[in-house]
Design an enzyme around this catalytic site. Sequence first.
Site, mmCIF file in Angstrom:
data_model
loop_
_atom_site.group_PDB
_atom_site.id
_atom_site.type_symbol
_atom_site.label_atom_id
_atom_site.label_comp_id
_atom_site.label_asym_id
_atom_site.label_seq_id
_atom_site.Cartn_x
_atom_site.Cartn_y
_atom_site.Cartn_z
ATOM 1 C CE LYS A 185 -12.045 0.033 -10.383
ATOM 2 N NZ LYS A 185 -11.076 -0.869 -9.710
ATOM 3 C CG ASP A 219 2.550 5.684 -6.093
ATOM 4 O OD1 ASP A 219 1.717 5.216 -6.907
ATOM 5 O OD2 ASP A 219 2.706 6.904 -5.922
ATOM 6 C CB VAL A 220 0.319 0.626 -8.447
ATOM 7 C CG1 VAL A 220 0.187 -0.401 -7.325
ATOM 8 C CG2 VAL A 220 -0.889 1.568 -8.479
ATOM 9 C CG ASN A 280 -8.023 -3.779 -3.646
ATOM 10 O OD1 ASN A 280 -9.193 -3.952 -3.989
ATOM 11 N ND2 ASN A 280 -7.685 -2.944 -2.667
ATOM 12 C CE1 TYR A 294 -12.740 3.444 -9.396
ATOM 13 C CE2 TYR A 294 -15.069 3.002 -9.782
ATOM 14 C CZ TYR A 294 -13.875 2.693 -9.154
ATOM 15 O OH TYR A 294 -13.810 1.608 -8.299
ATOM 16 C CB ALA A 342 -17.947 -3.668 -1.405
ATOM 17 C CG ASP A 391 -2.169 0.857 1.003
ATOM 18 O OD1 ASP A 391 -3.241 0.258 0.789
ATOM 19 O OD2 ASP A 391 -2.076 2.102 1.037
#
Length: 255
Positions: A167, A74-75, A97, A163, A196, A47
């Site tokens: 996705k 950090d991706v 994720n 977003y 969720a 993370d």
Amino acid sequence: MTAPPYPPAHQLLAGKTVVVTAAAGTGIGFATARRCAEEGAVVAISDRHERRLAESAKQLAEVMGREPVAVPCDVTVEDDVRRMFDAVGEFDVLVNNAGLGGTAELIEMTDEQWDAVVGVTLTGTMRCTREALRRLRDRGRGGAVVNNASVVGWRAQAGQAHYAAAKAGVMALTRCAAVEAAAYDVRVNAVAPSLAMHENLAKVTTDELLAELTKREAFGRAAEPWEVANVIVFLASDYASYLTGEVISVSSQHP
């Protein structure tokens, strides 16, 4: 309608090492890391929020009976991604994720807002998937990648152009990567949650929007993060050995 009882584990991931990105906090990432650990996996987490990462590692240690590998990452930074995999070593499953949301009408959206969401959610997923597939291919023992998409990648929602586009891109990435990775016995699938509920979502979403989204749910409630995690566990497990290139809607909202 209330959520069902938390189900017992069945050691579906015994003997596997699972890497989960963006696994700190109260959302799907940590729920997935915990559920994988309960199912017998050795779990490594990453993370970019180091304090929450350390707190999550302590909670996982109680489940695993040992400290998990916990790597700040950090991706959006290629070197961070490589360091994460170097720290983990050999692994069997990657769960992507990491994602970034936000709300902005398209006519008001800045390039910076667009780039931030797409950079984490789509490009970050690509970057981690690419590095994982290279390493799984070279290892030569198969494996699995599970991506976190969203039903917003299928349906329209005001204020979510960046977003939703990201996705939808994760879904397309999943399908294309699956075709390529099949050659070295690696499966690539995705989940597409609808709603969720967790602490961080409640902080950044209005009560009115949550009520509207809840009305779309077949069960009349939001999913618990662990209910999404259960589907991720299935896709990571050998029970999904002939399943690849699929996006599983964890809801009733597949188009």
